[in-house]
Design a protein around this motif. Structure first.
Motif, mmCIF file in Angstrom:
data_model
loop_
_atom_site.group_PDB
_atom_site.id
_atom_site.type_symbol
_atom_site.label_atom_id
_atom_site.label_comp_id
_atom_site.label_asym_id
_atom_site.label_seq_id
_atom_site.Cartn_x
_atom_site.Cartn_y
_atom_site.Cartn_z
ATOM 1 N N GLY A 151 0.790 -1.226 0.000
ATOM 2 C CA GLY A 151 0.000 0.000 0.000
ATOM 3 C C GLY A 151 0.820 1.271 0.000
ATOM 4 N N HIS A 152 2.127 1.164 0.280
ATOM 5 C CA HIS A 152 3.020 2.335 0.254
ATOM 6 C C HIS A 152 3.817 2.392 -1.046
ATOM 7 C CE1 HIS A 152 2.130 2.997 4.477
ATOM 8 N NE2 HIS A 152 2.413 1.735 4.718
ATOM 9 N N ASP A 153 3.400 1.565 -2.044
ATOM 10 C CA ASP A 153 4.085 1.498 -3.338
ATOM 11 C C ASP A 153 5.518 0.976 -3.242
ATOM 12 O OD1 ASP A 153 1.936 2.330 -4.914
ATOM 13 O OD2 ASP A 153 2.344 4.426 -4.461
ATOM 14 N N GLU A 154 5.803 0.188 -2.212
ATOM 15 C CA GLU A 154 7.102 -0.469 -2.077
ATOM 16 C C GLU A 154 6.997 -1.872 -2.681
ATOM 17 O OE1 GLU A 154 8.100 1.482 2.296
ATOM 18 O OE2 GLU A 154 7.042 -0.427 2.137
ATOM 19 N N VAL A 155 7.990 -2.266 -3.484
ATOM 20 C CA VAL A 155 7.995 -3.600 -4.092
ATOM 21 C C VAL A 155 8.885 -4.515 -3.263
ATOM 22 C CG1 VAL A 155 8.492 -4.941 -6.165
ATOM 23 C CG2 VAL A 155 7.612 -2.598 -6.373
ATOM 24 N N LYS A 156 8.313 -5.649 -2.845
ATOM 25 C CA LYS A 156 9.068 -6.598 -2.019
ATOM 26 C C LYS A 156 8.949 -8.003 -2.593
ATOM 27 C CE LYS A 156 8.630 -3.995 2.287
ATOM 28 N NZ LYS A 156 8.319 -4.053 3.732
ATOM 29 N N GLU A 157 9.990 -8.808 -2.378
ATOM 30 C CA GLU A 157 9.968 -10.213 -2.764
ATOM 31 C C GLU A 157 9.311 -11.008 -1.628
ATOM 32 O OE1 GLU A 157 10.905 -11.530 -5.716
ATOM 33 O OE2 GLU A 157 11.227 -9.450 -6.357
#
Length: 302
Positions: A151-157
């Motif tokens: 929701g914070h536009d952070e991309v995580k694996e």
């Protein structure tokens, strides 16, 4: 009527386990004394009812008992078929269609007075492909990996043990077990990229409920209190699924609802109401709304 209630008690106990006479009385809208008589009648009929005393007391059917005979009425078959029709229209897998075909062959369905259309849950090819991959992974108990935009536009694996697919808040979600945190999380399919099913298997069995593990630890939910003008009352009920807590003489009202904090849908709905809605609390959402409105105004002035 008594026969239907007796059968209902059997099904309820099989589904819910140990239950008090008071709870059964509330469920079937009779007195506890009537429930006690019903349980005695069931026991005499050969259904192994066990009674327990004390704080955790109640009644249950022995664990190894299986209800073998058909207990579903024609009307209940109709409800099952209606639900399957709705699901078959939304889910891309063959399971609902195959189940629907079997149910139709078992019982001649009359025209039900209610129909369910889940067509809005139908998705594009990408989401449908993800649903099929995840269904396979859940069935084979395989770990999945994907890139996820939060929701914070952070991309995580992300690497999780997939447990359940769920449609809610107008989107498909995956409920997965995060071994890293030893807890369950929800992931929105539309935010997934590069989904792959690995050869790794589950580290533990997953049964879930406990109200879906407290709605996956409440998924950062917040409670909103909103003041609305009379003209948006029906839209608040329709789109925000909350409750009117106070009404004023002029028709204006206060409305309370609970939502995932970082979802866009509810926030956009409130913005669309313009000056006909005002957030009362929490303060941080009020400030976020003021900031957004100022930024929009600035953009148009430029």
């Amino acid at each position: 009527m008594k026969i239907a209630r007796l059968m209902g008690i059997v099904v309820y106990l099989l589904n819910h386990g140990r239950t008090s006479a008071q709870k059964l009385a509330e469920e079937f809208e009779v007195s506890p004394r009537t429930i006690i008589r019903d349980l005695e009648a069931l026991d005499q009929a050969g259904i192994p009812i066990q009674s327990f005393y004390g704080a955790e007391g109640g009644y249950q059917i022995m664990d190894d008992y299986v209800l073998e005979k058909q207990v579903t009425t024609n009307a209940e078959y109709d409800w099952i078929v209606t639900a399957l029709k709705g699901l078959a229209g939304a889910y891309p897998g063959k399971g609902p269609e195959q189940a629907l075909a079997k149910m139709k062959s078992v019982n001649r369905m009359q025209e039900n007075t209610v129909s369910v259309d889940f067509g809005a849950a139908g998705e594009d090819d990408k989401i449908n492909e993800q649903l099929m991959l995840l269904e396979t992974a859940i069935r084979k108990r395989k770990v999945v990996r994907f890139a996820y935009t939060n929701g914070h536009d952070e991309v995580k694996e992300i690497q999780v043990e997939p447990v359940r697919l769920q449609y809610k808040w107008y989107s498909w979600y995956l409920i997965g077990y995060y071994e890293k945190y030893q807890d369950y999380c929800m992931f929105k399919l539309v935010r997934m990229e590069q989904l792959e099913v690995t050869e790794l298997t589950y580290t533990k069995p997953h049964e879930l409920p406990e109200e879906i593990k407290q709605e996956c630890r409440n998924v950062d939910r917040i409670h909103i209190r909103l003041y609305g003008k009379a003209v948006i009352k029906s839209k608040c009920r329709e789109y925000l699924h909350g409750q009117i807590t106070q009404e004023f003489e002029n028709g204006d009202f206060e409305f309370c609802f609970s939502v995932p904090e970082h979802e866009t849908f509810w926030y956009g709905v409130i913005l669309s109401f313009g000056n006909k809605a005002k957030i009362i609390e929490p303060q941080e959402v009020r400030e976020r709304m003021i900031k957004t409105c100022k930024e929009i105004q600035r953009e148009y002035e430029e």
